[in-house]
Every structure is written in C-alpha cells, then in structure tokens.
Design a protein around this motif. Structure first.
Motif, PDB file in Angstrom:
ATOM      1  N   LEU A 159       0.704  -1.384   0.030  1.00  0.00           N
ATOM      2  CA  LEU A 159       0.115  -0.026  -0.026  1.00  0.00           C
ATOM      3  C   LEU A 159       0.804   1.289  -0.047  1.00  0.00           C
ATOM      4  N   ARG A 160       2.038   1.477   0.575  1.00  0.00           N
ATOM      5  CA  ARG A 160       2.886   2.135   0.613  1.00  0.00           C
ATOM      6  C   ARG A 160       4.253   1.905   0.181  1.00  0.00           C
ATOM      7  N   PRO A 161       4.431   1.565  -1.272  1.00  0.00           N
ATOM      8  CA  PRO A 161       5.760   1.226  -1.689  1.00  0.00           C
ATOM      9  C   PRO A 161       6.735   2.295  -1.666  1.00  0.00           C
ATOM     10  N   VAL A 180      -4.424   2.472 -11.878  1.00  0.00           N
ATOM     11  CA  VAL A 180      -4.651   1.252 -10.791  1.00  0.00           C
ATOM     12  C   VAL A 180      -4.222   1.892  -9.460  1.00  0.00           C
ATOM     13  N   TYR A 181      -2.932   2.285  -9.644  1.00  0.00           N
ATOM     14  CA  TYR A 181      -2.128   2.942  -8.570  1.00  0.00           C
ATOM     15  C   TYR A 181      -2.376   4.305  -8.266  1.00  0.00           C
ATOM     16  N   GLU A 182      -3.250   4.797  -8.887  1.00  0.00           N
ATOM     17  CA  GLU A 182      -3.370   6.559  -8.663  1.00  0.00           C
ATOM     18  C   GLU A 182      -3.061   7.100  -7.418  1.00  0.00           C
ATOM     19  N   SER A 183      -3.810   6.276  -6.203  1.00  0.00           N
ATOM     20  CA  SER A 183      -3.610   6.878  -5.028  1.00  0.00           C
ATOM     21  C   SER A 183      -2.231   6.779  -4.658  1.00  0.00           C
ATOM     22  N   THR A 186      -0.440   9.703  -6.342  1.00  0.00           N
ATOM     23  CA  THR A 186      -0.790  10.999  -5.792  1.00  0.00           C
ATOM     24  C   THR A 186      -0.360  11.143  -4.460  1.00  0.00           C
ATOM     25  N   ALA A 187       0.126  10.135  -3.400  1.00  0.00           N
ATOM     26  CA  ALA A 187       0.681  10.169  -2.491  1.00  0.00           C
ATOM     27  C   ALA A 187       2.281  10.534  -2.509  1.00  0.00           C
TER      28      ALA A 187
END
Length: 434
Positions: A159-161, A180-183, A186-187
C-alpha cells in the motif's frame, strides 16, 4: 477498476486484498480449490501481520472474491496481475517458469481486447519479451511491474511502496497501470518507467545487492573470529558511513526464504545462458558465504559440547527463515537443526508461528510448545530466528530447565552481558565469549 489476480499465494493474496482496499473490484484466481475456499471465507492460509484483518474486511465488503475459473477472470477484469511463484528448478539453479506459463496459457484465451496483463512474478530477464507475443495476439497489452515485498511487512509494502517500477512497450499500457495505482502516485510514490527487460532486472538486481551486503558482513565475521575482533562493533563503525548504512549489516546465520537464495541462483543461471556468467561470478561466493555461516553455527554448538554432538540434547529456538513469518523455505534455522540431528543430537524445535509448517516438512525433528519446553534437559541452546519473544526471554526461565547453560546466538540479537551474568556461556558468530 475491475482487476484479477492470478495466483493467490503470499504475493497474490496480499496484492488482491490491498487492491480491494483501494476501492477496486478484485477477483483472485487459483487452481487450488481448497486455498480459494479458505480465502473466500476470509481466512489467510499463512502468517502475515495485518493481512488477515485486511482480507476479511475486503471479502465482507464484496470488493474481493476468489475463484478457480480463469474464464471468469477474463470476463470480470480489464487488468490482470500475474502473481504466481517461480521456484528454483529441482537439481538446477534456474527458475522454474511452469507456473507462469500455465497462468498465461489459462488467461490469454479469455482476455478482452484492450485489456492489460501485469507481470509481478520474479522472472529471468527475457521472459516478458517471450510472453509479449501471445498477449499482443489477443489484442491486449503486457507490462512488467516487479514486487518488492518483505515478509512481515507485506501489507505496508504493497500500500505504501518505496517505488513503482513499470516496464512497458506502450504509453497506453503504462497509463492503465498508473490508473490502478493512482492513490499511491498521488501520495508521492516515485514511478520508474522503463522497458520490459530493465523492469525484470530490477527485482533480481535488488535482491542480489541485499544478499551481497549480508554475505559481506558475514565474511567480515569470519575474519573477526580469526582475529579476536568483534563484528558488532565493526558493523556499527562502518555503518555510520552514509555510503554504506547500517541496514543489512547484522552478522549472523545469513539469509534464507523463498526469494533471496533462489533469485540469486536463477540470476546466475540466466547470466550463463546470456553468455555473461563472469559478470555474476561473485554471487557464487555470496551464496557460499551464506551456507558457511550455517555450518559454522553447528561448529560452535559442537565446540561447546566438547567436540561432538552425538548424544547431546539441542534446543533450537526458531524455525521460520525470519521473524513475523511462518515461511520455512530454505530456513537457516531448520537447516542447522537437521545438521545437528545428523551428527547424532536429539533436537527439539520451537517457533511462535512456523510449527505446523516445520512439522509437516521435517517430521523427524522433535517439537515443543514453548521455548522453555524446548530447552528441557538441553546441553546447548541455539537461537536461530530473531523473534521478539526470544529477545525478551530472560535467561533465568531457561536456567531452571537446561542441563548445561550454553547458548549460541546465531542472530547476534541477545543481550550477551545479561546471559553471561546469569551464568551462561555465550557464543555468537563473529564475536568472542565474555
């Protein structure tokens, strides 16, 4: 988005649950009907902190379900993650790609035009190029997106690679995966966009570097043992150099598990096929150093028992290859336990989570329900997996039950001064006894 995850082992089950938690509709696919039934009931068939709660929540939400039907995956999803294993071939160094090939053969006939196949399995460089033709024949795209999960931290790493690597042959394919990995993007997660071959190499290169760093400090431990120097002080000193750092500089029993050992061997095998085997010849010594640490641990136990383990009782603390896992693949702890048994010792093993797996795979060893039970009448105690439970274990708890107060700290994590004060003879790799 609608996703499928092909293969629901350690990587696949974690990835499926994590993607569902991001809001995607995820279908996990596996040929093992019993595993599928267990996952569909919200139960994880292995130990990974945080995953049981995450998976159960996502199954209950309806965003995550499981099946054995590859055709259903093709009908359900626009993006398909291939997460099957690539074990070492029996009797060889090379990776066994039969599961990757079988997954692709099952999936490709059911792909919808314009869909995306995402390879996450660790494969020899050149595999993606070979698979690309059959995916493109189905009017679909292929990208390679290697995983970098650490057992014990898999949910966090998914979740936080610390980076997202995308090997693609088209901008459309790369953009779909970024959606797919947008969030995560964005982070602020860094994205490295590259070609297929480079993406395949990233994982094996990273694992080879980590294995080399571990074996380097263990090689220094060998020198320390020969000179009377202390490996923990040496590692502390060189780790303050920002170019080196302290991580992976704890000398001890070495690495095991289902990734590092087989990945560096597969990398060497592939280099030989490509005619650049000399470029990776150093990995043979990395592997050799790692194996020597296991043998040296047995040597220390034998030395403490007067030169022979025959007839001795050996307590082994640890069965998993690392803490916070029940994974016993290529476990250094169990390798040492078996070696002690082969030299005539009666060995009793305890591990907080890996007991069932160990019993199934190594039924000739004896097992205990606690560290204290494992130590009853022991002539020597071997600390081989650095579980917190063992680090917090007070020597007095074992003093009352052992035959002799002798311990080999194969992970250099116990308080040497405390154990010595309690009347124990303490030995550790790369250190002298007090």
């Amino acid at each position: 988005m609608k996703l499928s995850v092909i293969g629901t082992g350690y990587l696949g089950a974690t990835h499926a649950a994590a993607m569902a938690s991001l809001g995607h509709e995820v279908l996990g696919v596996d040929v093992d009907a019993a595993k599928v039934a267990m996952l569909q009931s919200g139960t994880v068939p292995f130990h990974e902190p945080g995953l049981p709660e995450l998976l159960a929540d996502q199954v209950a939400s309806g965003r995550l379900r499981f099946t054995t039907d590859a055709a259903e995956a093709g009908a359900h999803a626009d993006v398909h993650f291939v997460c099957v294993g690539t074990p070492q071939r029996k009797g060889e160094y090379a990776a066994d790609l039969r599961y990757v090939d079988a997954a692709m053969a099952a999936l490709v006939p059911h792909l919808r035009a314009g869909s995306l196949v995402v390879g996450k399995s660790t494969v020899p460089v050149g595999t993606a190029a070979r698979l690309l033709e059959q995916v493109e024949a189905a009017d679909a795209d292929l990208v390679w997106n290697p995983e970098f999960l650490r057992e014990g931290f898999a949910v966090e790493d998914t979740l936080r690679p610390d980076r997202i690597v995308i090997g693609a042959t088209s901008e459309r394919a790369a953009k779909t995966l970024l959606d797919v990995y947008e969030s995560m993007v964005t982070a602020g997660t860094p994205v490295i966009s590259t070609d297929l071959a480079t993406a395949e190499l990233v994982k094996v290169a990273a694992n080879s570097f980590l294995a080399t760093k571990i074996s380097f400090i263990n090689a220094m431990a060998e020198v320390c043992e020969a000179t009377g120097a202390d490996i923990t002080s040496l590692a502390e000193a060189i780790g303050h150099d920002a170019r080196i750092g302290h991580r992976f500089l704890r000398a001890g029993l070495g690495f095991g598990g289902g990734c590092l050992p087989k990945d560096i061997r597969a990398f060497m095998a592939r280099a030989g096929e490509l005619g650049v085997d000399q470029a990776l010849s150093f990995l043979k010594e990395v592997d050799s150093i790692n194996q020597r640490r296991r043998a040296r641990t047995v040597d220390l136990a034998r030395e403490m028992c007067g030169g022979s383990l025959a007839g001795m009782r050996v307590c082994v603390l640890g069965a998993a290859f690392k803490p916070d896992s029940d994974d016993i693949r290529d476990s250094p702890a169990l390798d040492v336990a078996l070696s002690c048994q082969q030299q005539g010792a009666a060995v009793r093993v305890y591990d907080p989570y890996a007991m069932d797996n160990a019993r199934t795979s190594f039924p000739t060893l004896a097992y205990a329900d606690s560290a204290v039970d494992a130590a009853v009448d022991a002539d020597v105690v071997l600390h081989l997996t650095e579980w917190r439970e063992f680090a917090e274990l007070h020597p007095a708890e074992l003093s009352a039950v052992v035959r002799e107060r002798r311990i080999v700290d194969g992970r250099n994590t116990l308080d040497r001064e405390l154990w010595t004060r309690e009347g124990w003879t303490h030995r550790a790799l790369g250190r002298q006894s007090l």
